[in-house]
Design a protein around this motif. Structure first.
Motif, mmCIF file in Angstrom:
data_model
loop_
_atom_site.group_PDB
_atom_site.id
_atom_site.type_symbol
_atom_site.label_atom_id
_atom_site.label_comp_id
_atom_site.label_asym_id
_atom_site.label_seq_id
_atom_site.Cartn_x
_atom_site.Cartn_y
_atom_site.Cartn_z
ATOM 1 N N PHE A 233 0.768 -1.559 -0.056
ATOM 2 C CA PHE A 233 0.020 0.002 0.076
ATOM 3 C C PHE A 233 1.013 1.425 0.108
ATOM 4 O O PHE A 233 -0.042 2.153 -0.590
ATOM 5 C CB PHE A 233 -0.288 -0.474 1.188
ATOM 6 C CG PHE A 233 -1.663 -0.712 1.637
ATOM 7 C CD1 PHE A 233 -3.083 -0.958 0.714
ATOM 8 C CD2 PHE A 233 -1.213 -1.843 2.225
ATOM 9 C CE1 PHE A 233 -3.962 -2.367 0.549
ATOM 10 C CE2 PHE A 233 -2.411 -3.366 1.675
ATOM 11 C CZ PHE A 233 -3.998 -3.354 0.880
ATOM 12 N N THR A 234 1.820 1.097 0.454
ATOM 13 C CA THR A 234 3.119 2.563 1.178
ATOM 14 C C THR A 234 4.300 1.779 0.507
ATOM 15 O O THR A 234 4.602 0.839 1.365
ATOM 16 C CB THR A 234 2.443 2.944 1.623
ATOM 17 O OG1 THR A 234 3.640 4.523 1.546
ATOM 18 C CG2 THR A 234 2.763 2.219 3.083
ATOM 19 N N PRO A 235 5.166 2.730 -0.442
ATOM 20 C CA PRO A 235 6.406 2.047 0.046
ATOM 21 C C PRO A 235 7.746 2.447 1.606
ATOM 22 O O PRO A 235 8.267 2.327 1.726
ATOM 23 C CB PRO A 235 6.900 2.719 -1.136
ATOM 24 C CG PRO A 235 6.400 4.009 -1.314
ATOM 25 C CD PRO A 235 4.805 3.264 -1.135
ATOM 26 N N THR A 236 6.657 3.375 1.699
ATOM 27 C CA THR A 236 7.344 3.928 3.794
ATOM 28 C C THR A 236 6.196 3.561 4.300
ATOM 29 O O THR A 236 5.426 3.538 5.184
ATOM 30 C CB THR A 236 6.840 5.168 3.302
ATOM 31 O OG1 THR A 236 7.330 5.809 2.667
ATOM 32 C CG2 THR A 236 7.222 5.554 4.655
ATOM 33 N N VAL A 237 7.207 1.967 4.968
ATOM 34 C CA VAL A 237 6.501 1.625 5.900
ATOM 35 C C VAL A 237 8.117 0.605 6.401
ATOM 36 O O VAL A 237 8.920 0.958 6.649
ATOM 37 C CB VAL A 237 7.062 -0.347 5.346
ATOM 38 C CG1 VAL A 237 6.146 -1.461 6.666
ATOM 39 C CG2 VAL A 237 5.433 0.259 4.722
#
Length: 553
Positions: free
Chosen positions: A91-95
């Motif tokens: 859902f997002t590359p910033t995890v």
């Protein structure tokens, strides 16, 4: 910025329950984890019997003799938290996974920065619904909170579930009600804070900052400022590994395939989540079953048993993968008890998910056929499931070859020679028509001439309708008895229905075939494919007469 915090309050117990046999889940049997002979975590079933954190091991067993005890394992918890982070990467590359050694670490928490993903997934509500659906196969209890700061979202998720703070003002109100012991320095100075009557972050903020810094140090104020958005809070996102590998240590040794299958199902759940984050589909994976140490001392006991699972078509369907593993494990005899399971997968194909169909009958039928082939391969062995591959040869005994399903899938498109056996490749090359000259090729490629009188192109020559061929070809042609030059099958005369079809091929080899084929009907109505030599007197005696080549189904 908008951060989503996923907190798993029962992760340690859920990771421990995954190592047990099927049925020993967190909510059914009393489970507890201990460290240094003291209880550190207990599920609801154990709590109802009086078992709670802080009790000694002997006291807990006296209260609940049926209690299942395990040791707290930070490494096991980390392996269980990793799939949650992989699911978030879809859902997002910033995890971000906060490091456990940090002073203000939020244990068992995953952070996602989703401000740039809201429009892609249709807003906050739909994104949360899809995120929870992606986490559902892992079977964890998750507390979710949204806030404009990463640390603020982590604190809210640990304090309560389903908290949404769209701005810093709303965040400040929500954080004031959070218990102060959730802060890193707050846990260290909890006795002093409790003695001063400071139980919430709001109580702590009401005091002068200079006095708090002198009493508890600057770390407490720095953590508060980052949670309220007063100080920068840089985070390092994780990266998805290019290959999947996950390990599960079983609580008790597994002597049967059913016990191994439960642990393998947990690893398959993690694999499916990783595939979803990769937007990939699995083609091949390996399950390694590591055996008990004391059994390895035997000369005939291997260190591990590896089970390779090859798929006829790429997939990430969890139910289908588990069904294939069950078929393979049912046929496997374990040489020694198993304690560790390791699942590896690096052969994947990345492609877009299939589009939904209004009427999915065609795709459903194809998927059903593929899954049937894979089930048969798992039950009978890949070498025993074959399909016919056509070859460019008119002789029936050389017109096709049997390949396994995996080899047929890897075979190149028609017209290439790569992947075929050497002898058949040479035969195919020799059977190709001769190359035409440049002038003949140009004449063939030129558009058809138009008759100026008729003002229309000449009609193309009629196409020949191929003669039907039987699917069941006999390994060797069967000689038929004769009566007055008429072929007999099982003592009854055959009635010729169609023919002849003349086949003359194999002149480039020693096996020259010059035959006239007929479709004949037997007395019971069955159709058979028979032939005789084109020139009976020019062939050897064993090749004269009528022969049956195949049967029509």
């Amino acid at each position: 910025m908008l951060w989503i915090a996923l907190h798993l309050p029962l992760l340690s117990l859920e990771a421990f329950a995954a190592t047990l046999a099927a049925g020993d889940v967190v909510g059914e049997r009393p489970l507890a984890l201990m460290d240094a002979q003291r209880i550190v975590a207990a599920n609801a079933a154990a709590g109802s019997l009086g078992v709670k954190p802080g009790l000694k091991r002997a006291t807990a067993l006296a209260l609940a003799p049926q209690l299942v005890l395990g040791r707290a394992d930070r490494e096991r918890d980390g392996r269980a938290l990793e799939p949650v982070a992989h699911a978030a990467l879809a859902f997002t590359p910033t995890v971000v996974v906060p490091p456990a050694e940090a002073a203000d670490a939020a244990p068992h928490t995953v952070l996602l920065e989703v401000a740039g993903s809201l429009r892609c997934f249709g807003g906050r509500t739909k994104l949360l619904e899809r995120l929870e659906a992606a986490l559902a196969p892992l079977g964890h209890r998750v507390q979710v909170a949204l806030a404009p700061t990463a640390h603020g979202a982590a604190l809210l998720a640990r304090a309560q579930a389903r908290t949404h703070c769209p701005d810093l003002a709303t965040l400040a109100v929500a954080l004031d009600a959070v218990p102060v012991w959730l802060l890193g320095p707050g846990r260290e100075h909890w006795d002093a804070l409790q003695g001063m009557g400071l139980r919430t972050i709001g109580d702590l903020r009401s005091l002068p900052r200079a006095g708090l810094a002198r009493r508890f140090g600057d770390a407490l104020l720095n953590e508060l400022d980052r949670a309220f958005g007063l100080e920068p809070d840089p985070r390092v996102p994780i990266a998805l590994p290019p290959a999947f590998e996950s390990r599960l240590e079983l609580f008790a040794r597994a002597d049967r395939a059913e016990q191994v299958l439960h642990g393998a199902g947990v690893l398959v759940d993690r694999l499916v989540v990783w595939l979803g984050a990769q937007h990939a589909f699995l083609r091949r994976c390996t399950l390694e079953m590591r055996h008990e140490v004391r059994w390895r001392a035997r000369s005939d006991a291997p260190r591990a048993t590896r089970l390779e699972l090859a798929l006829a078509a790429p997939t990430r369907d969890r139910a289908h993968l588990v069904a294939l593993l069950r078929e393979r494990l049912d046929r496997l005899a374990l040489p020694a008890p198993t304690l560790d399971l390791v699942l590896r997968a690096d052969d994947v194909v990345q492609r877009a998910a299939p589009n939904a169909e209004l009427f999915g009958a065609t795709r459903g039928a194809h998927e059903g056929l593929v899954q049937l082939i894979e089930r048969l391969q798992a039950r009978l062995g890949a070498e025993h499931v074959q399909r016919l591959e056509p070859l460019d040869d008119h002789r029936p005994e050389h017109a096709s070859c049997a390949l396994s399903a995996a080899e047929a899938d890897e075979a190149p498109a028609s017209g290439t020679l790569v992947g075929l056996p050497a002898r058949k490749a040479v035969r195919k090359a020799r059977a190709m028509p001769p190359r035409r000259s440049k002038k003949a090729a140009a004449a063939a490629a030129a558009p058809a001439a138009v008759d100026p009188q008729k003002r229309r192109a000449p009609e193309p020559p009629p196409r020949c309708t191929p003669t039907p061929r039987p699917v069941w070809i006999l390994p060797q042609p069967q000689r038929l008895s004769e009566r007055q030059d008429r072929p007999l099958l099982e003592g009854e005369p055959l009635h010729l229905v169609s023919g002849p079809e003349r086949i003359e091929a194999g002149w480039w080899e020693t096996a020259l075939a010059e035959r006239d084929y007929f479709i004949a009907q037997a007395a019971d109505g069955a159709l058979v494919w028979i032939y005789r030599a084109r020139l009976p007197l020019s062939v050897a005696a064993d090749q004269q007469g009528w022969f049956m080549q195949g049967r029509f189904g």
